[in-house]
Design an enzyme around this catalytic site. Sequence first.
Site, short mmCIF file in Angstrom:
data_model
loop_
_atom_site.label_atom_id
_atom_site.label_comp_id
_atom_site.label_asym_id
_atom_site.label_seq_id
_atom_site.Cartn_x
_atom_site.Cartn_y
_atom_site.Cartn_z
N LYS A 158 0.80 -1.22 0.00
CA LYS A 158 0.00 0.00 0.00
C LYS A 158 0.84 1.28 0.00
O LYS A 158 0.30 2.37 -0.21
CB LYS A 158 -0.92 0.01 1.21
CG LYS A 158 -2.02 -1.03 1.13
CD LYS A 158 -2.94 -0.71 -0.01
CE LYS A 158 -4.18 -1.56 0.07
NZ LYS A 158 -5.24 -1.05 -0.77
N SER B 138 -2.32 -12.79 4.31
CA SER B 138 -2.92 -12.62 2.98
C SER B 138 -1.99 -13.11 1.87
O SER B 138 -2.44 -13.41 0.76
CB SER B 138 -3.32 -11.16 2.74
OG SER B 138 -2.17 -10.37 2.63
C1 LIG Z 1 -2.54 -6.62 3.70
C2 LIG Z 1 -3.18 -6.35 2.37
N1 LIG Z 1 -3.52 -5.13 1.99
C3 LIG Z 1 -4.13 -4.93 0.81
C4 LIG Z 1 -4.42 -5.96 -0.04
C5 LIG Z 1 -5.20 -5.81 -1.28
O1 LIG Z 1 -4.75 -4.91 -2.13
P1 LIG Z 1 -5.80 -4.03 -2.90
O2 LIG Z 1 -6.45 -3.13 -1.91
O3 LIG Z 1 -4.98 -3.32 -3.88
O4 LIG Z 1 -6.81 -4.95 -3.54
C6 LIG Z 1 -4.07 -7.15 0.29
C7 LIG Z 1 -4.32 -8.21 -0.65
O5 LIG Z 1 -4.10 -9.38 -0.41
C8 LIG Z 1 -3.48 -7.35 1.54
O6 LIG Z 1 -3.20 -8.55 1.93
#
Ligand SMILES: Cc1ncc(COP(=O)(O)O)c(C=O)c1O
Length: 444
Positions: free
Chosen positions: A53, A270
């Site tokens: 992110k 994740s």
């Molecule tokens: C910790 C975390 N943040 C975000 C995301 C997802 O990303 P996005 O918001 O771009 O779909 C994931 C996806 O697996 C994640 O595990």
Amino acid sequence: MSDPTQRVYDSILDMLSGPENPTPLLRLNRVSPFKHAKVYAKLEWYNPFGAVKDRVAANLLRDAEERGQEFENLVEPTSGNTGMGLAMLSNAKGYKFTATLSLAIPAEKRAALRAFGANLVELSDELCPMPGAPEGAMARATQMGSQSGWHQLNQYKNPANPDAHFRTTGPEIWKQTQGTITHFVAGLGTCGTITGSGRFLKSQNPGIKVLGVHPAEGHDIPGVRSLRQLKLADFFKPEEYDGLVEIDNKEAYALCRRLNQEESVIAGPSSGMALAGAFKLIPDEPGVVAVVIFPDNAFKYTSSFRKHWPELFPAQAAAPVASPASDILNAVQRHAENSPDVISPADTVELVRQGAVLLDVRTVKEYEDGHIEEALNVPLASITEGSAQGLPADRSQTIVTICGIGKRSLSALLLLKAQGYEKVKSSRGGMLLWNEEKHPLKIT
Ligand SMILES: Cc1ncc(COP(=O)(O)O)c(C=O)c1O
């Protein structure tokens, strides 16, 4: 003297990733069940603030600044990682940052946000903030962002979210695989990663398969959304993906542990989920080169590990742990979610037919915008304050509570039980699931 090839940087901002300074791509050799297909993990915790992110946070801010937006305060609904990136970028650039977020977010993530200088507004919401929840993190951020001197970047609707991945993640992968990538796999949260990277990769080679992985309903994997939650996400574009698969908690956590112990990769839950999905979706054929996004590492998931692997906490397992009130309430809520008192909409129909009182605990405005005819409106706030009108005098009367998505009805259930009501149930998924399953607005 910044030189990413030597990993020398003059400023933390130079560490943000991009094609000239990519996060690593690591071949997985031990956990992969494949004979032919090569599977690479993209290790996103090598971003400067620890997660995929960071790319989004940086691009949202760049975009706002380039548009000439003027603000001192930033506010964003975030389940943690976008908040960490924004908190740190705010420190570097001189903004004040506020995150609105769910109390269900692991305590260690909330502590880290505070340690990074963020101001937190904690609310009752789902792990990933839910659109349409009027008292949730999104609504509060919108309200705060509309004040003068404030700005909400809005990762859920701002095209600069997928654009971050179109500019960085996609090009990095294309370059790192020298154009040989055949399959791209990502877990789905806001869907910025899959949509932005997928669009870039397909612009280079339309034959690349873009594959999404989502958790099962009722999951416990921070950062990602179930299919029901995804349907409300602006950047969820299933028509642009070549496959979707659902993974449950058990599969995700099991693979996370195998990654840690067999592959020596410090991946978080994740990542386990995304890889479990990849193993289901990718064909084991010669020439297959798959890249799976590993969003962040294991270190901020102590609470999740405590739940899924209690054996890792032998001392604490025996002794009660002192916990702030919010953590206790949080735990009560989580246990209640899985209790038999949370019933399906079909069972709600049945109980109302048998004479149960149906209480719609949403606000008057929400109730007026559409409700089940038999439901009596008793807003949660009035139950909390002890000023509720219309509750049955008979404490043995069966009551079913319902709200927007099944969160406030659960709080109402707990409050009513605490007031001596013996038979209280909460309708799972609230009016959202009720309408999705096409139950009538008039029961009898
Ligand atoms: C910790 C975390 N943040 C975000 C995301 C997802 O990303 P996005 O918001 O771009 O779909 C994931 C996806 O697996 C994640 O595990």
